[in-house]
Design a protein around this motif. Structure first.
Motif, short mmCIF file in Angstrom:
data_model
loop_
_atom_site.label_atom_id
_atom_site.label_comp_id
_atom_site.label_asym_id
_atom_site.label_seq_id
_atom_site.Cartn_x
_atom_site.Cartn_y
_atom_site.Cartn_z
N ALA A 160 0.85 -1.25 0.17
CA ALA A 160 0.03 0.05 0.04
C ALA A 160 0.79 1.20 -0.05
CB ALA A 160 -0.88 0.09 1.32
N SER A 161 0.54 2.43 -0.58
CA SER A 161 1.10 3.57 -0.50
C SER A 161 0.90 4.22 0.57
CB SER A 161 0.42 4.54 -1.99
OG SER A 161 -0.91 4.83 -1.92
N VAL A 162 1.65 5.28 0.75
CA VAL A 162 1.67 6.19 2.03
C VAL A 162 1.69 7.82 1.33
CG1 VAL A 162 2.75 4.66 3.59
CG2 VAL A 162 4.24 6.43 2.14
N GLN A 163 1.23 8.73 2.24
CA GLN A 163 1.27 9.96 1.72
C GLN A 163 2.42 10.86 2.46
OE1 GLN A 163 -2.76 11.55 2.07
NE2 GLN A 163 -3.19 10.56 0.10
N CYS A 164 3.09 11.79 1.69
CA CYS A 164 3.98 12.54 2.02
C CYS A 164 3.76 13.95 1.50
CB CYS A 164 5.45 12.25 1.67
SG CYS A 164 5.96 10.42 2.34
N ARG A 165 4.53 15.03 1.97
CA ARG A 165 4.40 16.50 1.63
C ARG A 165 5.29 16.83 0.76
NH1 ARG A 165 -0.54 18.30 0.81
NH2 ARG A 165 -0.57 20.58 0.46
N LEU A 166 5.29 17.38 -0.22
CA LEU A 166 6.28 18.31 -1.03
C LEU A 166 6.24 19.63 -0.98
CD1 LEU A 166 8.96 18.36 -3.23
CD2 LEU A 166 6.82 18.23 -4.80
N THR A 167 7.34 20.23 -0.72
CA THR A 167 7.35 21.73 -0.68
C THR A 167 8.65 22.31 -1.67
OG1 THR A 167 8.83 21.99 1.24
CG2 THR A 167 6.31 22.27 1.58
N ALA A 168 8.27 23.32 -2.47
CA ALA A 168 9.09 23.73 -3.28
C ALA A 168 9.02 25.37 -3.69
CB ALA A 168 9.17 22.89 -4.65
N VAL A 169 9.89 25.83 -4.48
CA VAL A 169 9.69 27.03 -5.07
C VAL A 169 9.75 27.12 -6.64
CG1 VAL A 169 10.60 29.56 -5.12
CG2 VAL A 169 10.44 28.18 -3.27
N LEU A 205 2.29 13.86 -2.10
CA LEU A 205 2.79 12.77 -2.77
C LEU A 205 2.23 11.63 -2.28
CD1 LEU A 205 6.63 14.21 -2.88
CD2 LEU A 205 4.78 14.58 -4.83
N GLU A 206 2.10 10.70 -3.34
CA GLU A 206 1.75 9.17 -2.89
C GLU A 206 2.92 8.47 -3.24
OE1 GLU A 206 -1.58 5.94 -4.30
OE2 GLU A 206 -1.91 8.14 -4.63
N TYR A 224 8.43 4.40 -5.33
CA TYR A 224 7.79 4.81 -6.52
C TYR A 224 6.83 6.30 -5.87
CZ TYR A 224 8.22 0.44 -9.18
OH TYR A 224 8.72 -0.56 -9.65
N ILE A 225 7.18 7.16 -6.60
CA ILE A 225 6.67 8.43 -5.97
C ILE A 225 5.85 8.93 -7.23
CG2 ILE A 225 7.29 10.65 -5.36
CD1 ILE A 225 10.31 9.80 -4.76
N LYS A 226 4.44 9.31 -6.67
CA LYS A 226 3.32 9.87 -7.59
C LYS A 226 3.37 11.59 -7.43
CE LYS A 226 -1.52 9.23 -8.84
NZ LYS A 226 -2.61 8.53 -8.15
N GLY A 227 3.36 12.00 -8.58
CA GLY A 227 2.75 13.50 -8.30
C GLY A 227 3.89 14.63 -8.20
N LEU A 228 5.22 14.28 -8.63
CA LEU A 228 6.30 14.97 -7.98
C LEU A 228 5.94 16.55 -8.70
CD1 LEU A 228 9.03 14.49 -6.76
CD2 LEU A 228 10.01 14.14 -8.83
N GLY A 288 0.46 19.07 -12.79
CA GLY A 288 0.31 18.70 -14.06
C GLY A 288 0.72 17.41 -14.29
N TYR A 289 1.32 16.82 -13.61
CA TYR A 289 1.67 15.42 -13.67
C TYR A 289 1.16 14.53 -12.67
CZ TYR A 289 4.31 18.20 -17.28
OH TYR A 289 4.71 18.82 -18.17
N ASP A 290 0.32 14.93 -12.01
CA ASP A 290 -0.30 14.39 -10.86
C ASP A 290 -0.34 13.02 -10.75
OD1 ASP A 290 -0.37 16.97 -9.43
OD2 ASP A 290 -1.87 17.31 -10.42
N ASP A 291 -0.65 12.09 -12.03
CA ASP A 291 -0.98 10.92 -11.99
C ASP A 291 0.43 10.14 -12.41
OD1 ASP A 291 -3.62 10.90 -11.23
OD2 ASP A 291 -4.05 11.42 -13.07
N SER A 292 1.36 10.77 -12.53
CA SER A 292 2.46 9.95 -13.12
C SER A 292 3.50 9.67 -11.80
CB SER A 292 3.36 11.17 -14.23
OG SER A 292 2.57 11.48 -15.12
N TRP A 293 4.22 8.65 -12.12
CA TRP A 293 5.00 8.18 -11.24
C TRP A 293 6.69 8.06 -11.67
CZ3 TRP A 293 3.25 5.63 -6.45
CH2 TRP A 293 1.82 5.59 -6.38
N VAL A 294 7.49 8.38 -10.66
CA VAL A 294 9.01 8.23 -11.06
C VAL A 294 9.54 7.37 -9.56
CG1 VAL A 294 8.96 10.63 -11.90
CG2 VAL A 294 9.26 10.24 -9.64
N VAL A 295 10.50 6.78 -9.95
CA VAL A 295 11.32 5.83 -9.02
C VAL A 295 12.73 6.79 -8.47
CG1 VAL A 295 10.84 3.73 -10.14
CG2 VAL A 295 12.90 5.04 -10.80
N GLY A 296 12.58 6.45 -6.91
CA GLY A 296 13.72 7.07 -6.23
C GLY A 296 14.37 5.72 -5.71
N LEU A 297 15.85 6.13 -5.65
CA LEU A 297 16.70 4.94 -4.92
C LEU A 297 17.12 5.08 -3.75
CD1 LEU A 297 18.30 4.18 -8.69
CD2 LEU A 297 16.28 3.09 -7.66
#
Length: 380
Positions: A204-213, A224-225, A234-238, A241-250
């Motif tokens: 199952a996924s968890v939710q986190c928070r992203l802040t940026a400028v 973020l999911e 796997y990180i969703k919504g980085l 405008g791409y809120d349904d897209s996933w990227v990977v982090g290692l």
């Protein structure tokens, strides 16, 4: 919408081999035959195409099984294929031995299916397939000759690994999308190394928070999911405008996260990290602060949604700096702990199930209560 022209960035981006990105799953690197790829036709403006797109095709009848697609996808203007991760893909298994696989090109605009025939652990897809119509154009999926760009009128297969449940194409299959007619001049895009992972392989996924400028000096705050696995995230919504897209982090050292560049955010758009001179970086390093439980992108590094509308000049509509992810603990013990074993199965190297008394080199598959599984070769 504001465009940011990238001058220096593309000089490095086209030299960095995107296929060297470390994968979270067993996806082989793009084969040597794909290092030089055919030229694609100029792209239609994706915003106007999306507005013209037909309604989604009605799904055929059958049993639905959900997979998540990991593959190498074309981003227009980039010389190398880029990584695209965790794309939801519902297979439909008909009662007549047919299998319907969602079209893997521009799925938001071409929502049709590719038809195949199921036999054991193999799905065979024959010839070329109509992938749908957008506006006045009809699109076709076919195998591609990587040297000429010509369509290959021959079948390709997806083979299921019985130990993991993953369906995959072989390393020599290059698929192309042609517009209006199956000729080299009409090659529109291509992809390779398709791997469909069963939905049950992911916790199952968890939710986190992203802040940026961003590039307008606006403060960004978004949810973020995140799916934690033993190799990374796997990180969703980085980016917006791409809120349904996933990227990977290692996983990096000391709890840091490394997010590789050249991951696909959307059709013909890649996530690329750059320095203060807009020179592309192979990854963005998010440094872990244990006391604050935050991961912060290195100073002087930014994230861009890079794309091209002519194959030569590169742009970004968003630039994120001072990125911080909050609440994503670097401790992965919660991923590995409490993984109650609910079953163990054994397979020989041809994929046939065998008993635990079998002697020789076999694959042991361990299944856990959280729906995940692991596979390893052992000698008994």
């Amino acid at each position: 919408m504001r465009k940011i022209l990238l001058l220096a960035a593309v000089m490095i981006s086209l030299c960095l081999p995107a296929q060297n990105i470390t994968r979270l799953v067993d996806v082989k690197r793009v084969s040597e035959s794909f290092r030089t790829l055919p030229i694609c036709s100029p792209r239609t403006d994706m915003m106007s195409v999306k507005a013209q797109a037909d309604k989604p095709a009605k799904a055929p009848a059958g049993d639905v099984e959900t997979f998540y697609l990991e593959y190498y996808d074309r981003v227009y203007g980039f010389e190398n294929l880029c990584v695209r991760s965790h794309v939801k893909s519902d297979f439909i298994f008909g009662n007549d031995g047919k299998v319907y696989i969602p079209n893997m090109f521009f799925m938001s605009q071409l929502p049709g299916y590719i038809e195949g025939t199921l036999s054991g652990n193999t799905i065979t897809v024959s010839g070329a397939h109509n992938a749908g119509t957008v506006g006045e154009n009809t699109y076709y999926v076919s195998q591609v000759d990587p040297e000429t760009g010509s369509p290959k009128n021959e079948a390709f297969t997806l083979t299921k690994d019985p130990a993991t449940g993953i369906w995959k194409t072989d390393g020599n299959t290059l698929l192309g999308l042609y517009v209006d007619e199956l000729i080299p001049e009409n090659l529109y895009s291509y992809c390779a190394m398709l791997n469909y992972l069963p939905a049950g392989a992911f916790p199952a996924s968890v939710q986190c928070r992203l802040t940026a400028v961003d590039n307008y000096d606006r403060n960004i705050s978004k949810t973020l999911e995140v799916i934690k696995v033993e190799d990374g995230y796997y990180i969703k919504g980085l980016m917006r405008g791409y809120d349904d897209s996933w990227v990977v982090g290692l996983y990096g050292e000391n709890g840091d996260i490394k997010i590789p560049s050249y991951q696909v955010l959307g059709d013909d758009v890649a996530a690329v990290f750059v320095d203060e001179l807009n020179y592309n970086q192979p990854e963005g390093l998010f440094v872990y602060d244990a006391e604050a439980d935050t991961h912060s992108l290195q100073d002087n590094i930014s994230l861009m949604d890079m794309y091209s509308d002519n194959g030569t000049d590169f742009y970004a509509t968003q630039v994120y700096a001072r990125m911080t992810i909050s609440g994503l603990s670097a401790d992965i013990s919660d991923v590995k702990a409490d993984r109650k074993i609910v079953g163990t199965e054994y397979f020989d190297l041809s994929g046939r199930r065998v008993s635990d008394a079998y002697k020789g080199l076999i694959i042991r598959v361990t299944r856990y209560a959280d729906g995940t599984s692991s596979a390893e070769k052992i000698m008994k």
